[in-house]
Design a protein around this motif. Structure first.
Motif, PDB file in Angstrom:
ATOM      1  N   HIS A   1       0.847  -1.224  -0.134  1.00 60.78           N
ATOM      2  CA  HIS A   1      -0.014  -0.056  -0.022  1.00 60.78           C
ATOM      3  C   HIS A   1       0.847   1.329  -0.093  1.00 60.78           C
ATOM      4  O   HIS A   1       0.103   2.445   0.070  1.00 60.78           O
ATOM      5  N   GLY A   2       2.322   1.126   0.282  1.00 59.04           N
ATOM      6  CA  GLY A   2       3.120   2.342   0.185  1.00 59.04           C
ATOM      7  C   GLY A   2       2.739   3.255   1.289  1.00 59.04           C
ATOM      8  O   GLY A   2       2.006   3.041   2.459  1.00 59.04           O
ATOM      9  N   ILE A   3       3.604   4.347   1.490  1.00 59.14           N
ATOM     10  CA  ILE A   3       3.415   5.171   2.607  1.00 59.14           C
ATOM     11  C   ILE A   3       3.592   6.763   2.153  1.00 59.14           C
ATOM     12  O   ILE A   3       4.359   7.022   1.111  1.00 59.14           O
ATOM     13  N   THR A   4       2.665   7.642   2.688  1.00 63.10           N
ATOM     14  CA  THR A   4       3.026   9.190   2.378  1.00 63.10           C
ATOM     15  C   THR A   4       3.093   9.613   3.714  1.00 63.10           C
ATOM     16  O   THR A   4       2.327   9.310   4.809  1.00 63.10           O
ATOM     17  N   GLY A   5       4.027  10.516   3.790  1.00 63.59           N
ATOM     18  CA  GLY A   5       4.094  11.133   5.416  1.00 63.59           C
ATOM     19  C   GLY A   5       5.297  10.728   6.089  1.00 63.59           C
ATOM     20  O   GLY A   5       6.169  10.018   5.446  1.00 63.59           O
ATOM     21  N   SER A   6       5.767  11.160   7.343  1.00 65.20           N
ATOM     22  CA  SER A   6       6.573  10.779   7.735  1.00 65.20           C
ATOM     23  C   SER A   6       6.940   9.548   8.321  1.00 65.20           C
ATOM     24  O   SER A   6       5.976   8.934   9.039  1.00 65.20           O
ATOM     25  N   ILE A   7       8.118   9.020   8.612  1.00 63.62           N
ATOM     26  CA  ILE A   7       8.255   7.541   9.186  1.00 63.62           C
ATOM     27  C   ILE A   7       9.541   7.340   9.825  1.00 63.62           C
ATOM     28  O   ILE A   7      10.486   8.299   9.282  1.00 63.62           O
ATOM     29  N   THR A   8       9.859   6.941  11.025  1.00 64.60           N
ATOM     30  CA  THR A   8      10.894   6.987  11.879  1.00 64.60           C
ATOM     31  C   THR A   8      11.478   5.796  11.502  1.00 64.60           C
ATOM     32  O   THR A   8      11.045   4.653  11.687  1.00 64.60           O
ATOM     33  N   VAL A   9      13.029   5.688  10.953  1.00 61.56           N
ATOM     34  CA  VAL A   9      13.773   4.441  10.780  1.00 61.56           C
ATOM     35  C   VAL A   9      15.186   4.860  11.802  1.00 61.56           C
ATOM     36  O   VAL A   9      15.604   5.935  11.392  1.00 61.56           O
ATOM     37  N   LYS A  10      15.380   3.901  12.712  1.00 61.01           N
ATOM     38  CA  LYS A  10      16.541   3.877  13.426  1.00 61.01           C
ATOM     39  C   LYS A  10      16.873   5.286  14.121  1.00 61.01           C
ATOM     40  O   LYS A  10      17.824   5.808  14.220  1.00 61.01           O
ATOM     41  N   GLY A  11      15.735   5.820  14.552  1.00 59.48           N
ATOM     42  CA  GLY A  11      15.656   7.024  15.247  1.00 59.48           C
ATOM     43  C   GLY A  11      15.721   8.206  14.493  1.00 59.48           C
ATOM     44  O   GLY A  11      15.652   9.412  14.833  1.00 59.48           O
ATOM     45  N   THR A  12      15.437   8.206  13.202  1.00 57.56           N
ATOM     46  CA  THR A  12      15.448   9.227  12.196  1.00 57.56           C
ATOM     47  C   THR A  12      13.982   9.242  11.469  1.00 57.56           C
ATOM     48  O   THR A  12      13.872   8.369  10.879  1.00 57.56           O
ATOM     49  N   VAL A  13      13.668  10.585  11.394  1.00 55.06           N
ATOM     50  CA  VAL A  13      12.517  10.703  10.552  1.00 55.06           C
ATOM     51  C   VAL A  13      12.754  11.067   9.206  1.00 55.06           C
ATOM     52  O   VAL A  13      13.612  11.948   8.662  1.00 55.06           O
ATOM     53  N   TYR A  14      11.997  10.434   8.467  1.00 51.55           N
ATOM     54  CA  TYR A  14      12.045  10.628   6.956  1.00 51.55           C
ATOM     55  C   TYR A  14      10.830  10.910   6.325  1.00 51.55           C
ATOM     56  O   TYR A  14       9.875  10.427   6.748  1.00 51.55           O
TER      57      TYR A  14
END
Length: 197
Positions: free
Chosen positions: A121-134
């Motif tokens: 389904h994919g993602i739009t918006g912010s996602i936190t990976v290893k403590g960093t927000v993308y």
């Protein structure tokens, strides 16, 4: 009429060169005709069923590819290279601030059903990976890829760049597809995603 006076400097000059007719030697023409004749005879006489020992040793069955006894194994690495590498990079490190890394990602190594839902389904918006927000955007692949293809690419990702998560099965992807079948939009960041652990 008076004769043309030739100066001493002109007298020392060589005459202007003149192009002459120098035909191609007969033996060169004969050689060209002979080589063309040999080539034509070779092509006409060539047998497409020549024994493999005359070539590189492969039999016709080897050149035909695998038998279609069942579903062909999907190459997850090739799918990753064609669909994912532009954003997540061949190193799995992503692009800082935009596309998260897959190497060491808690989402990649977490629940297989969650990572399957992300790819579906994919993602739009912010996602936190290893403590960093993308703050990038990931497209949906539910209409482009089959369950087997998604399982293959996820299994590839979960075994690369130091990731040691178990492979994702086609059944897991099918269940994630069924669970989220009412979803018409991508997940709105990590707060909308199912838990990864």
């Amino acid at each position: 009429m008076t004769p043309i006076d030739i100066l001493p400097q002109q007298g020392r000059e060589n005459p202007e060169p003149v192009e002459q007719s120098n035909p191609v030697p007969w033996w060169v023409l004969a050689l060209v005709v002979l080589m063309m004749s040999i080539g034509i005879v070779y092509i006409v006489d060539a047998d497409i069923e020549t024994p493999a020992r005359w070539g590189d040793g492969r039999q016709q069955s080897e050149l035909s590819g695998p038998k279609k006894s069942g579903a062909a194994k999907v190459d997850g690495g090739a799918l990753f290279a064609s669909l994912c590498v532009a954003c997540h990079q061949a190193s799995g490190q992503g692009l800082p601030g935009v596309f998260p890394p897959l190497a060491g990602s808690e989402w990649v190594k977490g629940k297989d059903s969650t990572v399957a839902a992300i790819v579906l389904h994919g993602i739009t918006g912010s996602i936190t990976v290893k403590g960093t927000v993308y703050n990038g955007s990931m497209p949906t692949f539910k209409d482009q890829l089959s369950d087997a293809q998604i399982a293959a690419v996820l299994s590839h990702i979960r075994s690369q760049w130091g990731n040691d998560a178990p492979p994702v099965t086609e059944q897991t992807v099918g269940q994630a597809r069924e669970t989220n079948k009412a979803r018409t939009t991508p997940f709105a960041g990590d707060k909308d995603l199912p838990p990864h652990d």
